[in-house]
Every structure is written in structure tokens, then in C-alpha cells.
Motif scaffolding. Structure first.
Motif, PDB file in Angstrom:
ATOM      1  N   MET A 176       0.844  -1.166   0.000  1.00 25.77           N
ATOM      2  CA  MET A 176       0.000   0.000   0.000  1.00 25.77           C
ATOM      3  C   MET A 176       0.900   1.244   0.000  1.00 25.77           C
ATOM      4  O   MET A 176       1.871   1.314   0.758  1.00 25.77           O
ATOM      5  N   ILE A 177       0.597   2.216  -0.831  1.00 24.80           N
ATOM      6  CA  ILE A 177       1.366   3.456  -0.929  1.00 24.80           C
ATOM      7  C   ILE A 177       1.174   4.266   0.346  1.00 24.80           C
ATOM      8  O   ILE A 177       0.067   4.393   0.853  1.00 24.80           O
ATOM      9  N   CYS A 178       2.247   4.809   0.858  1.00 25.01           N
ATOM     10  CA  CYS A 178       2.222   5.614   2.082  1.00 25.01           C
ATOM     11  C   CYS A 178       1.429   6.897   1.833  1.00 25.01           C
ATOM     12  O   CYS A 178       1.737   7.657   0.911  1.00 25.01           O
ATOM     13  N   THR A 179       0.408   7.136   2.650  1.00 29.03           N
ATOM     14  CA  THR A 179      -0.414   8.338   2.487  1.00 29.03           C
ATOM     15  C   THR A 179       0.247   9.570   3.089  1.00 29.03           C
ATOM     16  O   THR A 179      -0.121  10.689   2.774  1.00 29.03           O
ATOM     17  N   TYR A 180       1.251   9.365   3.951  1.00 27.47           N
ATOM     18  CA  TYR A 180       1.919  10.486   4.603  1.00 27.47           C
ATOM     19  C   TYR A 180       2.869  11.200   3.633  1.00 27.47           C
ATOM     20  O   TYR A 180       2.860  12.408   3.526  1.00 27.47           O
ATOM     21  N   CYS A 181       3.687  10.425   2.906  1.00 26.84           N
ATOM     22  CA  CYS A 181       4.629  11.024   1.942  1.00 26.84           C
ATOM     23  C   CYS A 181       4.154  10.860   0.500  1.00 26.84           C
ATOM     24  O   CYS A 181       4.828  11.286  -0.418  1.00 26.84           O
ATOM     25  N   LYS A 182       3.009  10.195   0.314  1.00 23.69           N
ATOM     26  CA  LYS A 182       2.418   9.948  -1.010  1.00 23.69           C
ATOM     27  C   LYS A 182       3.341   9.115  -1.903  1.00 23.69           C
ATOM     28  O   LYS A 182       3.412   9.316  -3.101  1.00 23.69           O
ATOM     29  N   SER A 221      10.957   5.670   4.598  1.00 26.90           N
ATOM     30  CA  SER A 221      11.490   6.112   3.301  1.00 26.90           C
ATOM     31  C   SER A 221      11.381   5.064   2.202  1.00 26.90           C
ATOM     32  O   SER A 221      12.100   5.115   1.216  1.00 26.90           O
ATOM     33  N   GLN A 222      10.464   4.106   2.357  1.00 29.41           N
ATOM     34  CA  GLN A 222      10.254   3.072   1.342  1.00 29.41           C
ATOM     35  C   GLN A 222       9.191   3.472   0.325  1.00 29.41           C
ATOM     36  O   GLN A 222       9.133   2.922  -0.760  1.00 29.41           O
ATOM     37  N   GLY A 223       8.300   4.389   0.695  1.00 29.15           N
ATOM     38  CA  GLY A 223       7.217   4.788  -0.193  1.00 29.15           C
ATOM     39  C   GLY A 223       5.995   3.904  -0.075  1.00 29.15           C
ATOM     40  O   GLY A 223       4.924   4.254  -0.542  1.00 29.15           O
ATOM     41  N   GLU A 224       6.153   2.760   0.547  1.00 26.83           N
ATOM     42  CA  GLU A 224       5.045   1.826   0.743  1.00 26.83           C
ATOM     43  C   GLU A 224       5.021   1.364   2.199  1.00 26.83           C
ATOM     44  O   GLU A 224       6.048   1.292   2.858  1.00 26.83           O
ATOM     45  N   VAL A 225       3.815   1.040   2.677  1.00 28.74           N
ATOM     46  CA  VAL A 225       3.633   0.587   4.047  1.00 28.74           C
ATOM     47  C   VAL A 225       3.073  -0.828   4.016  1.00 28.74           C
ATOM     48  O   VAL A 225       2.161  -1.127   3.238  1.00 28.74           O
ATOM     49  N   LYS A 226       3.613  -1.695   4.864  1.00 28.76           N
ATOM     50  CA  LYS A 226       3.093  -3.055   4.966  1.00 28.76           C
ATOM     51  C   LYS A 226       1.703  -3.012   5.589  1.00 28.76           C
ATOM     52  O   LYS A 226       1.454  -2.231   6.502  1.00 28.76           O
ATOM     53  N   ASP A 227       0.794  -3.857   5.101  1.00 32.75           N
ATOM     54  CA  ASP A 227      -0.573  -3.892   5.625  1.00 32.75           C
ATOM     55  C   ASP A 227      -0.608  -4.274   7.094  1.00 32.75           C
ATOM     56  O   ASP A 227      -1.529  -3.913   7.813  1.00 32.75           O
ATOM     57  N   SER A 228       0.398  -4.992   7.568  1.00 29.42           N
ATOM     58  CA  SER A 228       0.396  -5.453   8.954  1.00 29.42           C
ATOM     59  C   SER A 228       0.860  -4.370   9.934  1.00 29.42           C
ATOM     60  O   SER A 228       0.704  -4.513  11.135  1.00 29.42           O
ATOM     61  N   LYS A 229       1.407  -3.259   9.433  1.00 28.29           N
ATOM     62  CA  LYS A 229       1.902  -2.198  10.307  1.00 28.29           C
ATOM     63  C   LYS A 229       0.744  -1.330  10.790  1.00 28.29           C
ATOM     64  O   LYS A 229      -0.141  -0.981  10.013  1.00 28.29           O
ATOM     65  N   HIS A 230       0.741  -0.985  12.076  1.00 27.00           N
ATOM     66  CA  HIS A 230      -0.335  -0.193  12.666  1.00 27.00           C
ATOM     67  C   HIS A 230       0.201   1.146  13.162  1.00 27.00           C
ATOM     68  O   HIS A 230       1.355   1.248  13.585  1.00 27.00           O
ATOM     69  N   PHE A 231      -0.662   2.157  13.135  1.00 24.99           N
ATOM     70  CA  PHE A 231      -0.303   3.505  13.537  1.00 24.99           C
ATOM     71  C   PHE A 231      -1.399   4.099  14.406  1.00 24.99           C
ATOM     72  O   PHE A 231      -2.558   3.732  14.295  1.00 24.99           O
ATOM     73  N   PRO A 276      -4.210  -0.105  10.692  1.00 22.65           N
ATOM     74  CA  PRO A 276      -3.582   0.205   9.396  1.00 22.65           C
ATOM     75  C   PRO A 276      -3.914   1.631   8.955  1.00 22.65           C
ATOM     76  O   PRO A 276      -4.881   2.229   9.428  1.00 22.65           O
ATOM     77  N   LEU A 277      -3.114   2.161   8.045  1.00 25.75           N
ATOM     78  CA  LEU A 277      -3.325   3.529   7.573  1.00 25.75           C
ATOM     79  C   LEU A 277      -4.720   3.719   6.984  1.00 25.75           C
ATOM     80  O   LEU A 277      -5.209   2.886   6.221  1.00 25.75           O
ATOM     81  N   LEU A 278      -5.330   4.839   7.341  1.00 20.70           N
ATOM     82  CA  LEU A 278      -6.625   5.230   6.794  1.00 20.70           C
ATOM     83  C   LEU A 278      -6.402   6.167   5.612  1.00 20.70           C
ATOM     84  O   LEU A 278      -5.337   6.778   5.483  1.00 20.70           O
ATOM     85  N   ASP A 279      -7.404   6.314   4.768  1.00 14.92           N
ATOM     86  CA  ASP A 279      -7.329   7.251   3.648  1.00 14.92           C
ATOM     87  C   ASP A 279      -7.601   8.656   4.186  1.00 14.92           C
ATOM     88  O   ASP A 279      -8.709   8.952   4.623  1.00 14.92           O
ATOM     89  N   PRO A 280      -6.618   9.555   4.194  1.00 22.62           N
ATOM     90  CA  PRO A 280      -6.788  10.874   4.803  1.00 22.62           C
ATOM     91  C   PRO A 280      -7.828  11.748   4.112  1.00 22.62           C
ATOM     92  O   PRO A 280      -8.304  12.705   4.702  1.00 22.62           O
ATOM     93  N   GLU A 339      -8.788  16.900   9.089  1.00 27.39           N
ATOM     94  CA  GLU A 339      -7.586  17.105   9.904  1.00 27.39           C
ATOM     95  C   GLU A 339      -6.967  15.787  10.348  1.00 27.39           C
ATOM     96  O   GLU A 339      -6.560  15.621  11.490  1.00 27.39           O
ATOM     97  N   HIS A 340      -6.864  14.828   9.430  1.00 27.79           N
ATOM     98  CA  HIS A 340      -6.263  13.519   9.709  1.00 27.79           C
ATOM     99  C   HIS A 340      -4.790  13.698  10.029  1.00 27.79           C
ATOM    100  O   HIS A 340      -4.081  14.451   9.386  1.00 27.79           O
ATOM    101  N   ARG A 341      -4.323  12.981  11.063  1.00 26.65           N
ATOM    102  CA  ARG A 341      -2.923  13.072  11.468  1.00 26.65           C
ATOM    103  C   ARG A 341      -2.429  11.701  11.904  1.00 26.65           C
ATOM    104  O   ARG A 341      -3.129  10.983  12.602  1.00 26.65           O
ATOM    105  N   ILE A 342      -1.214  11.361  11.493  1.00 24.78           N
ATOM    106  CA  ILE A 342      -0.574  10.114  11.897  1.00 24.78           C
ATOM    107  C   ILE A 342       0.458  10.467  12.958  1.00 24.78           C
ATOM    108  O   ILE A 342       1.296  11.339  12.753  1.00 24.78           O
ATOM    109  N   HIS A 343       0.403   9.781  14.100  1.00 22.30           N
ATOM    110  CA  HIS A 343       1.306  10.077  15.210  1.00 22.30           C
ATOM    111  C   HIS A 343       2.399   9.023  15.289  1.00 22.30           C
ATOM    112  O   HIS A 343       2.134   7.836  15.116  1.00 22.30           O
TER     113      HIS A 343
END
Length: 79
Positions: free
Chosen positions: A1-7, A30-40, A57-61, A66-70
Motif C-alpha cells: 500500500m502506498i504511504c499516504t503520509y509522503c504519497k 522512506s520506502q514509499g510503501e507501508v506493509k498492511d500489517s503495520k499499525h499507527f 492500518p493507515l486510513l485514507d486521509p 484534519e487527519h494526522r498520523i502520530h
């Protein structure tokens, strides 16, 4: 899945007052993609104006106001 934070770029631009810096994306490491198993830890503003929290897992912002990933460091620092 493409990282929504850095696009998918792997880097993010941060602005501090009059200075702009480019940093590596900590969400996808810095991979540009996030594993589906990773949680935030993610927050956004609900329709009634309250702050909603989610851990998973990452949500679609685009669907959250005002979506924010911590980062884990940021949450531990606040405790």
C-alpha cells in the motif's frame, strides 16, 4: 500500500518559520510503501468537533478532516 503520509515519495517537506527542510518519511521508513500489517496511532476531527483516535492500518486521509498520523515517540513523549 502506498504511504499516504509522503504519497509514495519516501520524503516529506517540513516548514519551520521561514525555513523548509526535507526529511525522510518515518511512517514508511522512506520506502514509499507501508506493509498492511503495520499499525499507527491516527487522529482526526469528528463531525461533532471532537477528536477521534484510531490504532490500526493507515486510513485514507481524504475521508477524515484534519487527519494526522502520530509517531510512537510523539505519543510516549506526551505521557
Amino acid at each position: 500500500m502506498i504511504c499516504t503520509y509522503c504519497k509514495g515519495n519516501g520524503y516529506v517537506r517540513l516548514c519551520f518559520e521561514a525555513e523548509e527542510v526535507t526529511e525522510q518519511c518515518w511512517v514508511c521508513e522512506s520506502q514509499g510503501e507501508v506493509k498492511d500489517s503495520k499499525h499507527f496511532i491516527q487522529t482526526w476531527e469528528d463531525n461533532n468537533g471532537s477528536r477521534a483516535y484510531y490504532y490500526g492500518p493507515l486510513l485514507d486521509p481524504q475521508h477524515f478532516k484534519e487527519h494526522r498520523i502520530h509517531s510512537q515517540k510523539e505519543i510516549k513523549h506526551k505521557e
